[in-house]
Design an enzyme around this catalytic site. Sequence first.
Site, PDB file in Angstrom:
ATOM      1  N   GLU A 122      22.589  43.092 109.143  1.00  0.00           N
ATOM      2  CA  GLU A 122      22.303  42.129 110.205  1.00  0.00           C
ATOM      3  C   GLU A 122      21.605  42.878 111.340  1.00  0.00           C
ATOM      4  OE1 GLU A 122      25.636  40.024 111.905  1.00  0.00           O
ATOM      5  OE2 GLU A 122      24.326  38.680 112.997  1.00  0.00           O
ATOM      6  N   ALA A 139      31.934  45.732 114.241  1.00  0.00           N
ATOM      7  CA  ALA A 139      32.183  45.540 112.820  1.00  0.00           C
ATOM      8  C   ALA A 139      31.193  44.512 112.287  1.00  0.00           C
ATOM      9  CB  ALA A 139      33.604  45.038 112.592  1.00  0.00           C
ATOM     10  N   MET A 140      31.186  44.343 110.958  1.00  0.00           N
ATOM     11  CA  MET A 140      30.226  43.438 110.329  1.00  0.00           C
ATOM     12  C   MET A 140      30.864  42.658 109.190  1.00  0.00           C
ATOM     13  SD  MET A 140      27.217  42.268 110.301  1.00  0.00           S
ATOM     14  CE  MET A 140      26.837  40.921 109.186  1.00  0.00           C
ATOM     15  N   GLU A 141      30.567  41.354 109.183  1.00  0.00           N
ATOM     16  CA  GLU A 141      31.270  40.399 108.308  1.00  0.00           C
ATOM     17  C   GLU A 141      30.667  40.261 106.908  1.00  0.00           C
ATOM     18  OE1 GLU A 141      29.399  39.542 111.086  1.00  0.00           O
ATOM     19  OE2 GLU A 141      28.299  37.676 110.740  1.00  0.00           O
ATOM     20  N   HIS A 148      38.150  38.255 113.929  1.00  0.00           N
ATOM     21  CA  HIS A 148      36.775  37.794 114.121  1.00  0.00           C
ATOM     22  C   HIS A 148      35.965  37.915 112.828  1.00  0.00           C
ATOM     23  CE1 HIS A 148      33.056  37.239 116.578  1.00  0.00           C
ATOM     24  NE2 HIS A 148      32.538  37.965 115.616  1.00  0.00           N
ATOM     25  N   GLU A 149      35.987  39.093 112.235  1.00  0.00           N
ATOM     26  CA  GLU A 149      35.177  39.306 111.024  1.00  0.00           C
ATOM     27  C   GLU A 149      35.700  38.447 109.879  1.00  0.00           C
ATOM     28  OE1 GLU A 149      32.558  40.697 111.777  1.00  0.00           O
ATOM     29  OE2 GLU A 149      33.248  41.685 113.601  1.00  0.00           O
ATOM     30  N   HIS A 163      34.584  34.876 110.204  1.00  0.00           N
ATOM     31  CA  HIS A 163      33.173  34.672 109.857  1.00  0.00           C
ATOM     32  C   HIS A 163      33.000  34.182 108.413  1.00  0.00           C
ATOM     33  CE1 HIS A 163      30.513  35.640 113.111  1.00  0.00           C
ATOM     34  NE2 HIS A 163      30.874  36.898 113.260  1.00  0.00           N
ATOM     35  N   GLU A 183      28.297  33.072 116.112  1.00  0.00           N
ATOM     36  CA  GLU A 183      29.007  34.015 116.975  1.00  0.00           C
ATOM     37  C   GLU A 183      29.855  33.335 118.051  1.00  0.00           C
ATOM     38  OE1 GLU A 183      29.544  36.816 116.057  1.00  0.00           O
ATOM     39  OE2 GLU A 183      27.899  37.272 114.675  1.00  0.00           O
TER      40      GLU A 183
END
Length: 821
Positions: free
Chosen positions: A124, A257-259, A292-293, A296, A315
Amino acid sequence: MEITKTDRIFLSDYKPSDYKIDDVFLTFKLHPSKTIVISKMTIVPIKKSNLFLNGIKLKLKDVKINGSSSISLTKVHDEGISFEASDLPDKAFSIEITTEINPQANTSLEGLYLSNGMYCTQCEAEGFRKITYYLDRPDIMAKFKVRVESKHPTKLSNGNQIDEGEGWAVWDDPWPKPSYLFALVAGDLLSFDDYFVTRSGKEVVLKIWVRKEDINKCAFAMDALKRSMLWDEVNYGREYDLSIFQIVAVDDFNMGAMENKGLNIFNSKYVLASPETATDNDYKLIEGIIAHEYFHNWTGNRITCRDWFQLSLKEGLTVFRDQQFSADQRGSGIKRINDVIQLRNRQFEEDNGPLSHPVRPSEYKEINNFYTATIYEKGAELINMLHKLVGPKAYKETLDLYFERHDGEACTIEDWIKVFEDNNEIDLKQFKLWYEQAGTPIVTVQESFKNSQYTLKLKQTLNNKNNEPMLIPISVGLLNKKGEEVLETNLLTLSEREQEFTFNNIKTKPIPSILRDFSAPVIINYKTTDEQNAFLLQYDTNEFNKWEAGQKLARSSIIQTILEGKPIDGLFANSIKKVISNKSLEPGYKAVLLKLPTQDSLTDDLIKLGETPDPLEIHKALIKTEIGCAEILKDDFVKLFKELKTMNNQSSDMADSGKRDLHSALLKLNTYNDGGELAFSRYNQAKSMTDLQSAFISLMTTDFRKEIISKFYDTWKHDKLVIDKWFSLQSINCDPQYALESAIDLSMHQDFNYKNPNRFRSLIGSFCAGNPAGFHVISGKGYKFAADWIIKQDKINPQTAARLCAVFQSWKKYDKTRQNT
Ligand code: PHE
Ligand code: ZN
């Protein structure tokens, strides 16, 4: 900062793709400097046109269309490859592209890169094009299968592992997804394992992958994950949709972090925790980011964004959901207060400066620079307002409809609004302005009282312009002189430029409590006296507004100190004492009430008064105020410390974290009375990082400073995340007169490595954002220090450099001298 594209991109130029991709089979032959990527895709033409595939810094090796070599038909450009429409089949065709990339040379931490010898990816927003040629846009959703070839024992990608052998593994993700959710990891890792049974009875394997030495720091993150999974089922009816969910912790990561679908990649800072190395606040952050992640998966992955202008669709909503989750886990009042402090510090600042932009921008140059407080935090505030406007029950129904209607699609803000309109039979045209207009609205309040009628006249303005009025939900309660609530919280919907709200049968002139729970992201312009604020601090039933009143009272006292050299104001001092002795208030809430206003809020107060703020004078006044508070509480300290005897109570369940917060606040104040004696002994007895850190902070302005700095370093030099704290705590808590000097020294320390984003932020970021009086030093040298580092960082990692530029948003507020360097 990274201006790779000179052209601006406009929302109004959006066009659906003329081609879609049904499935992709990726093969990675991993090698530090020569990784081969073979991408075999099924491409389906929708409209006859030339085909352009995005790709950056790729070595093209081979192209086959329907099995036959087609490299001669391929045109290579700086940012991709293209094919003439006439050279392509009319029906679905297969294309196989072989490229070579160099992960080792990739310092941008976007695409495929190496972190301490471990391969990982970050795609992303537009990182996938650094891996292979592709239609790298979120509305292209395809099924991915991935073969990873590597000598490393751990080889991961999205979805389920379907096959493996010596030196290879194959993963398959059954859910179509955009390329930005692709992930791959290879390294020598261990997994911390658990499982979760979904409400329909499916068992999901959960794995957190870390380096061997970190395996005993995963339990809390795992627990937070399971609580998140349950919470999303109970509150949003959302069940997990694969049989495995994995998290990988990496040390070098640009963001939190990344989902990625089924394979979240985390900055190790937001996974790893043990009581000895992580503070209560770290635990809170980990819990919030894990949630949060995970959230998503539905708001972002199953329903994704049509294009990057819609970023807040995923978001803003996901931040709102993680805020709700944390409030449920730990209490809503304190959570709301902390969220609003953040919003005002970051988003209001952003909206008030050169980087101001709407929640749904209409143009951008570089999408990486749009991961902002406005998209995230203000975006979440808009969902909060919708939640307030329709009420919790209708909100839930509306979200059910959203998932039902749009599952598997790439959507827009319009789709989102439409679901609310349809479910609730309302017109949200006016509300939608919140997505389109930048800036923080100001709501001016006038009151009148006559014949048992109390009237509030509200007037809204935005950016001093004649903008169309917005729809603003404003929660109001009324109290009588005795402190009783004569009107419970009422939601007023301000929809006109100027509007009156009348309350009948009010016997005596009430004291209003306005914008309870911060029901809208606005600035309230309403003159209140110190007496009124002291009254609300004591009697308001709304935790948020009670705190807000205390802050106003504190600000008024500190402003007097700045302008007239007066010591702490009597009414304020009295109120502090009352708060501390109030048995009905939770210790954690007391700690929040005791927190002095931020340097930024005082800066803005001074500007409003027509003064030129001097950061150092503000800092001095804050210290004077602390000294005043310490004096007032002097006789209570012994008793208070006894009551808060929670030392070494290490619990990640947070039961005592409020007590520890209050303990930390008081310990700091107490140093003004004892020179740090108590904090020093606390430091030496501390068994948890929470206690250690609070003693360390307290000692930063005492004679124990040097000793404690080297002691801390010696104990923790082997632990990266703790040494990050060591850099950051010194930068933030150093006396501003020496802060720059100290930051420069630290930047030459053997452990300072600007290539690691966490380390870079823990020194440069903490100094600039956390020590305003040091950063805005009159010589202007703080700016030079920051600018030099940003320039250096930009050469290797533009995204991390760009994010630090936010510290320059506020320099115009101060006097000219410091700006001229
Ligand atoms: N999408 C991530 C999140 O909000 C943030 C992120 C953006 C991470 C870009 C990396 C790169 O959770
Ligand atoms: Zn997110």
